[in-house]
Design a protein around this motif. Structure first.
Motif, PDB file in Angstrom:
ATOM      1  N   ARG A 135      32.959  57.381  38.567  1.00  0.00           N
ATOM      2  CA  ARG A 135      32.487  57.763  37.227  1.00  0.00           C
ATOM      3  C   ARG A 135      32.172  59.255  37.177  1.00  0.00           C
ATOM      4  O   ARG A 135      32.486  59.927  36.200  1.00  0.00           O
ATOM      5  CB  ARG A 135      31.256  56.934  36.834  1.00  0.00           C
ATOM      6  CG  ARG A 135      30.672  57.360  35.487  1.00  0.00           C
ATOM      7  CD  ARG A 135      29.680  56.361  34.916  1.00  0.00           C
ATOM      8  NE  ARG A 135      29.015  56.909  33.740  1.00  0.00           N
ATOM      9  CZ  ARG A 135      29.563  56.994  32.537  1.00  0.00           C
ATOM     10  NH1 ARG A 135      30.795  56.548  32.341  1.00  0.00           N
ATOM     11  NH2 ARG A 135      28.903  57.498  31.524  1.00  0.00           N
ATOM     12  N   GLY A 136      31.555  59.782  38.237  1.00  0.00           N
ATOM     13  CA  GLY A 136      31.260  61.208  38.279  1.00  0.00           C
ATOM     14  C   GLY A 136      32.521  62.050  38.166  1.00  0.00           C
ATOM     15  O   GLY A 136      32.564  63.039  37.424  1.00  0.00           O
ATOM     16  N   LYS A 137      33.563  61.649  38.883  1.00  0.00           N
ATOM     17  CA  LYS A 137      34.834  62.375  38.821  1.00  0.00           C
ATOM     18  C   LYS A 137      35.453  62.273  37.431  1.00  0.00           C
ATOM     19  O   LYS A 137      36.019  63.247  36.917  1.00  0.00           O
ATOM     20  CB  LYS A 137      35.802  61.815  39.865  1.00  0.00           C
ATOM     21  CG  LYS A 137      35.391  62.113  41.297  1.00  0.00           C
ATOM     22  CD  LYS A 137      36.299  61.399  42.305  1.00  0.00           C
ATOM     23  CE  LYS A 137      35.829  61.623  43.728  1.00  0.00           C
ATOM     24  NZ  LYS A 137      36.660  60.880  44.714  1.00  0.00           N
ATOM     25  N   MET A 138      35.337  61.108  36.806  1.00  0.00           N
ATOM     26  CA  MET A 138      35.872  60.918  35.459  1.00  0.00           C
ATOM     27  C   MET A 138      35.146  61.825  34.466  1.00  0.00           C
ATOM     28  O   MET A 138      35.779  62.467  33.615  1.00  0.00           O
ATOM     29  CB  MET A 138      35.742  59.454  35.047  1.00  0.00           C
ATOM     30  CG  MET A 138      36.270  59.133  33.640  1.00  0.00           C
ATOM     31  SD  MET A 138      35.062  59.403  32.312  1.00  0.00           S
ATOM     32  CE  MET A 138      33.901  58.078  32.654  1.00  0.00           C
ATOM     33  N   LYS A 148      36.647  71.479  40.442  1.00  0.00           N
ATOM     34  CA  LYS A 148      35.414  72.104  40.933  1.00  0.00           C
ATOM     35  C   LYS A 148      34.480  71.113  41.628  1.00  0.00           C
ATOM     36  O   LYS A 148      33.312  71.419  41.864  1.00  0.00           O
ATOM     37  CB  LYS A 148      34.648  72.757  39.767  1.00  0.00           C
ATOM     38  CG  LYS A 148      35.451  73.780  38.978  1.00  0.00           C
ATOM     39  CD  LYS A 148      35.811  74.993  39.810  1.00  0.00           C
ATOM     40  CE  LYS A 148      36.550  76.036  38.978  1.00  0.00           C
ATOM     41  NZ  LYS A 148      36.973  77.198  39.789  1.00  0.00           N
ATOM     42  N   LEU A 149      34.979  69.926  41.973  1.00  0.00           N
ATOM     43  CA  LEU A 149      34.118  68.868  42.508  1.00  0.00           C
ATOM     44  C   LEU A 149      33.321  69.311  43.727  1.00  0.00           C
ATOM     45  O   LEU A 149      32.147  68.948  43.876  1.00  0.00           O
ATOM     46  CB  LEU A 149      34.959  67.641  42.895  1.00  0.00           C
ATOM     47  CG  LEU A 149      35.846  66.995  41.829  1.00  0.00           C
ATOM     48  CD1 LEU A 149      36.534  65.766  42.398  1.00  0.00           C
ATOM     49  CD2 LEU A 149      35.030  66.624  40.605  1.00  0.00           C
ATOM     50  N   ASP A 150      33.947  70.084  44.620  1.00  0.00           N
ATOM     51  CA  ASP A 150      33.311  70.444  45.886  1.00  0.00           C
ATOM     52  C   ASP A 150      32.672  71.826  45.861  1.00  0.00           C
ATOM     53  O   ASP A 150      32.193  72.307  46.892  1.00  0.00           O
ATOM     54  CB  ASP A 150      34.339  70.372  47.025  1.00  0.00           C
ATOM     55  CG  ASP A 150      34.888  68.956  47.202  1.00  0.00           C
ATOM     56  OD1 ASP A 150      34.093  67.999  47.083  1.00  0.00           O
ATOM     57  OD2 ASP A 150      36.099  68.815  47.444  1.00  0.00           O
ATOM     58  N   CYS A 151      32.651  72.452  44.687  1.00  0.00           N
ATOM     59  CA  CYS A 151      31.998  73.757  44.559  1.00  0.00           C
ATOM     60  C   CYS A 151      30.493  73.581  44.458  1.00  0.00           C
ATOM     61  O   CYS A 151      29.993  72.530  44.050  1.00  0.00           O
ATOM     62  CB  CYS A 151      32.508  74.487  43.313  1.00  0.00           C
ATOM     63  SG  CYS A 151      34.233  74.987  43.387  1.00  0.00           S
ATOM     64  N   TYR A 152      29.773  74.648  44.808  1.00  0.00           N
ATOM     65  CA  TYR A 152      28.333  74.693  44.615  1.00  0.00           C
ATOM     66  C   TYR A 152      28.050  75.500  43.349  1.00  0.00           C
ATOM     67  O   TYR A 152      28.879  76.320  42.920  1.00  0.00           O
ATOM     68  CB  TYR A 152      27.643  75.307  45.825  1.00  0.00           C
ATOM     69  CG  TYR A 152      27.665  74.389  47.032  1.00  0.00           C
ATOM     70  CD1 TYR A 152      26.612  73.517  47.286  1.00  0.00           C
ATOM     71  CD2 TYR A 152      28.777  74.370  47.892  1.00  0.00           C
ATOM     72  CE1 TYR A 152      26.636  72.653  48.382  1.00  0.00           C
ATOM     73  CE2 TYR A 152      28.814  73.497  48.980  1.00  0.00           C
ATOM     74  CZ  TYR A 152      27.742  72.642  49.215  1.00  0.00           C
ATOM     75  OH  TYR A 152      27.786  71.777  50.271  1.00  0.00           O
TER      76      TYR A 152
END
Length: 261
Positions: A135-138, A148-152
């Motif tokens: 759900r977070g990725k969606m 940008k999922l793995d960015c800080y």
């Protein structure tokens, strides 16, 4: 039928009465914009709805459930208020992301912490966590941040951080999504990308309350506009009427000042 009813909300800080007998309702799928000068009580009203501040008087009703009544201590227990906050998602002016976590972790953290309290978490941990992360990725895809999922947070722009904050607020599936001046910390170029996301949510009939100083945006996106001044609702109407044909003199003065900028 109204998803939210606010009846007679009042709030004071010391001898200063910041909110005075606030009444309004909100329909499911409706977008309400709240406008007004600094110090008019807009942000305090949002904080009362989210129980970051506790109203001195009045009632708040969501889906026909009285979730707060200043005259009823049973509705004011901290454990109950924590649960009732889940009716509302709040997007702050300054993002308030956790700097030590990735973008995806910022979005999923609250849902994961909440899930750990459920009795079947240990038994179905992998399945539940996968569902939360999917759900977070969606949601991050929905706000244009799949890459940008793995960015800080320090690695992305202010506009992107605010879009992460919107995805985070949506992650717990609130009944009502609240925005407190979501573009005030952004420069004009980044403001547009955030407003585009909010407009997309409006088109999907997300129920929202937006405190904003972006008058053109309020006029284009809101179903109803509330003008506050001095802690009271001076006027509320459709954007066409409030901006095009305001009834109250104070509303006319405020809008005239905006047009002259």
């Amino acid at each position: 039928m109204a998803i939210l009813e606010v009846n007679g909300i009042e709030k004071s800080f010391g001898n200063i009465k910041v909110l005075k007998n606030i009444d309004f309702s909100l329909e499911k799928g409706e977008v309400m914009a709240i406008i007004g000068s600094s110090g008019s009580g807009k942000t305090t009203l949002l904080r009362c709805l989210n129980f970051l501040e506790r109203p001195d008087k009045g009632r708040i009703i969501v889906n026909n459930e009285v979730i707060f009544d200043a005259m009823d201590p049973a509705t004011q227990k901290e454990s109950e208020l924590r649960r009732k906050r889940l009716h509302f998602g709040l997007v702050f002016q300054n993002f308030n992301l956790f700097p030590q976590y990735t973008v995806l972790r910022n979005v999923t953290l609250a849902a994961e912490l909440l899930a750990k309290k459920s009795p079947d978490f240990k038994q179905n941990k992998k399945e539940i966590i996968k569902k939360i992360y999917d759900r977070g990725k969606m949601l991050l895809s929905q706000v244009g941040l799949s890459d940008k999922l793995d960015c800080y947070p320090h690695m992305i722009s202010g506009g992107q951080q605010q879009r992460v904050a919107i995805a985070r607020a949506l992650a717990l599936e609130p009944d009502i999504l609240c925005f407190d001046e979501p573009t005030s910390a952004l420069d004009p170029e980044l403001t547009g990308e955030v407003l585009k996301v909010i407009k997309g949510l409006a088109e999907r009939r997300t129920t929202m309350i937006i405190v904003t100083h972006e008058m053109d945006f309020a006029r284009d996106v809101a179903d109803r506009v509330i003008f506050m001044d001095g802690g009271v609702i001076v006027e509320q109407d459709s954007p066409q009427e409030l901006f095009g044909n305001p009834k109250e003199e104070r509303t006319k003065q405020f809008l005239a000042g905006y047009k002259s900028i």
